[in-house]
Design a protein around this motif. Structure first.
Motif, PDB file in Angstrom:
ATOM      1  N   ALA A 226       0.938  -1.362   0.072  1.00  0.00           N
ATOM      2  CA  ALA A 226       0.087  -0.047   0.108  1.00  0.00           C
ATOM      3  C   ALA A 226       0.980   1.261  -0.038  1.00  0.00           C
ATOM      4  O   ALA A 226       0.511   2.187  -0.597  1.00  0.00           O
ATOM      5  CB  ALA A 226      -1.086   0.068   1.090  1.00  0.00           C
ATOM      6  N   ALA A 227       1.953   1.209   0.692  1.00  0.00           N
ATOM      7  CA  ALA A 227       2.908   2.292   0.707  1.00  0.00           C
ATOM      8  C   ALA A 227       3.843   2.455  -0.369  1.00  0.00           C
ATOM      9  O   ALA A 227       3.821   3.681  -0.998  1.00  0.00           O
ATOM     10  CB  ALA A 227       3.863   2.255   2.103  1.00  0.00           C
TER      11      ALA A 227
ATOM     12  N   LEU B 157      -4.369   7.922   4.275  1.00  0.00           N
ATOM     13  CA  LEU B 157      -3.863   7.355   5.719  1.00  0.00           C
ATOM     14  C   LEU B 157      -4.769   6.141   6.189  1.00  0.00           C
ATOM     15  O   LEU B 157      -4.362   5.198   6.712  1.00  0.00           O
ATOM     16  CB  LEU B 157      -3.724   8.553   6.742  1.00  0.00           C
ATOM     17  CG  LEU B 157      -2.657   9.551   6.385  1.00  0.00           C
ATOM     18  CD1 LEU B 157      -3.096  10.720   7.368  1.00  0.00           C
ATOM     19  CD2 LEU B 157      -1.287   8.918   6.374  1.00  0.00           C
ATOM     20  N   SER B 158      -6.100   6.414   6.012  1.00  0.00           N
ATOM     21  CA  SER B 158      -6.972   5.575   6.272  1.00  0.00           C
ATOM     22  C   SER B 158      -6.666   4.127   5.753  1.00  0.00           C
ATOM     23  O   SER B 158      -6.861   2.811   6.054  1.00  0.00           O
ATOM     24  CB  SER B 158      -8.345   5.747   6.421  1.00  0.00           C
ATOM     25  OG  SER B 158      -8.800   5.859   5.135  1.00  0.00           O
ATOM     26  N   GLU B 159      -6.409   4.384   4.357  1.00  0.00           N
ATOM     27  CA  GLU B 159      -6.181   3.049   3.344  1.00  0.00           C
ATOM     28  C   GLU B 159      -4.926   2.473   3.706  1.00  0.00           C
ATOM     29  O   GLU B 159      -4.906   1.177   3.422  1.00  0.00           O
ATOM     30  CB  GLU B 159      -6.224   3.687   2.002  1.00  0.00           C
ATOM     31  CG  GLU B 159      -7.753   4.030   1.683  1.00  0.00           C
ATOM     32  CD  GLU B 159      -7.686   4.492   0.245  1.00  0.00           C
ATOM     33  OE1 GLU B 159      -6.586   4.779  -0.569  1.00  0.00           O
ATOM     34  OE2 GLU B 159      -8.800   4.612  -0.433  1.00  0.00           O
ATOM     35  N   LEU B 160      -4.046   3.110   4.410  1.00  0.00           N
ATOM     36  CA  LEU B 160      -2.986   2.601   5.004  1.00  0.00           C
ATOM     37  C   LEU B 160      -2.999   1.765   6.310  1.00  0.00           C
ATOM     38  O   LEU B 160      -2.193   1.191   6.788  1.00  0.00           O
ATOM     39  CB  LEU B 160      -1.555   3.838   5.112  1.00  0.00           C
ATOM     40  CG  LEU B 160      -0.852   4.331   3.911  1.00  0.00           C
ATOM     41  CD1 LEU B 160      -0.371   5.604   4.226  1.00  0.00           C
ATOM     42  CD2 LEU B 160      -0.208   3.344   3.019  1.00  0.00           C
ATOM     43  N   GLY B 161      -4.062   2.020   6.923  1.00  0.00           N
ATOM     44  CA  GLY B 161      -4.441   1.428   8.013  1.00  0.00           C
ATOM     45  C   GLY B 161      -4.629   2.074   9.267  1.00  0.00           C
ATOM     46  O   GLY B 161      -4.839   1.420  10.387  1.00  0.00           O
ATOM     47  N   LEU B 162      -4.513   3.529   9.371  1.00  0.00           N
ATOM     48  CA  LEU B 162      -4.569   4.305  10.233  1.00  0.00           C
ATOM     49  C   LEU B 162      -6.113   4.492  10.775  1.00  0.00           C
ATOM     50  O   LEU B 162      -7.009   4.505   9.633  1.00  0.00           O
ATOM     51  CB  LEU B 162      -4.039   5.469  10.025  1.00  0.00           C
ATOM     52  CG  LEU B 162      -2.507   5.765  10.487  1.00  0.00           C
ATOM     53  CD1 LEU B 162      -1.446   4.676   9.609  1.00  0.00           C
ATOM     54  CD2 LEU B 162      -1.850   6.991  10.411  1.00  0.00           C
TER      55      LEU B 162
END
Length: 238
Positions: A33-34, A210-215
């Motif tokens: 994802a990053a 950021l939410s798609e990165l898991g935050l």
């Protein structure tokens, strides 16, 4: 000595920051994802854990420096430096030793530093509302852009640690060019703690990213530097 003309003022390199408070927190995120987020840069994330990259959130109160006083928030990723991928392909500690910071998003609240950061180093600076609350035991940063909440980040300082002067390497990307920026930071009043951060995301596109990165999730490590000084050298185009 290299210099740049910014809004009618001459700014010489290296640029000096004489006094700032720096707060940051690191999150393990999915490496794939990053990679998708920073693909435009041509750089690769550092896999410090198998399948995991590091996303760092930073907020800074610049109180005395060559670019005046301002507030700043940053989203950065640890990346492999070009030319080291072959030795760092195993990941883990090898990646961590060779890692640098790629600055993905860097809002500020003053136009002078925005123009200077863009033209001198290619930093992705843009104007936003940045509310820093640093006088209490908890350190808080609230960022709004175009009237929309991006993030509300709260840090709890940890235990004191020594912090000698350390060289830093940052990478930026602007107008199709990736650049390497050498820097150095030293500080007093450095505190570190595992975890130590709470995040509330808003409805801005960066918040969605950021939410798609898991935050939000548990932070890996949080750091506060009460009195930091920094130096930024000339950018080198890759």
């Amino acid at each position: 000595m290299a210099s740049h003309l910014i809004q009618g003022r001459t700014v010489s390199l290296p640029v000096q920051v004489r006094d700032a408070t720096v707060c940051s927190t690191m999150y393990p995120v999915r490496a794939d994802a990053a990679r998708a987020v920073i693909a435009y840069s041509g750089l690769d994330v550092a896999e410090v854990f198998p399948g995991k990259a590091i996303c760092t959130l930073i907020f800074v109160d610049y109180r005395d420096g060559d670019l005046d006083t301002y507030h700043e928030f940053g989203v950065a990723f640890l990346v492999r430096q070009p030319g080291t991928a072959g030795t760092a392909s195993a990941g883990g500690l090898s990646d961590l030793r060779n890692a640098a910071a790629f600055i993905h998003w860097l809002p500020v609240d003053q136009s002078f530093t925005m123009e200077a950061g863009r033209s001198m180093w290619g930093f992705p600076k843009e104007l936003a509302e940045i509310d820093l609350r640093l006088s209490s035991p908890y350190k808080r940063c609230i960022v709004r852009k175009d009237g929309r909440l991006v993030i509300d980040l709260l840090l709890k300082p940890g235990f004191p640690v020594p912090r000698p002067a350390v060289p830093l390497i940052a990478y930026t990307h602007r107008d199709g060019v990736t650049r390497k920026v050498p820097a150095e930071m030293s500080g007093r009043g450095v505190r570190v703690r595992p975890g130590g951060a709470l995040v509330r995301l808003g409805n801005h596109p960066i918040a969605k990213e950021l939410s798609e990165l898991g935050l939000p999730k548990r932070a890996l490590l949080s750091t506060t530097v009460e009195r930091a000084s920094m130096s930024f050298g000339a950018a080198v185009d890759l």
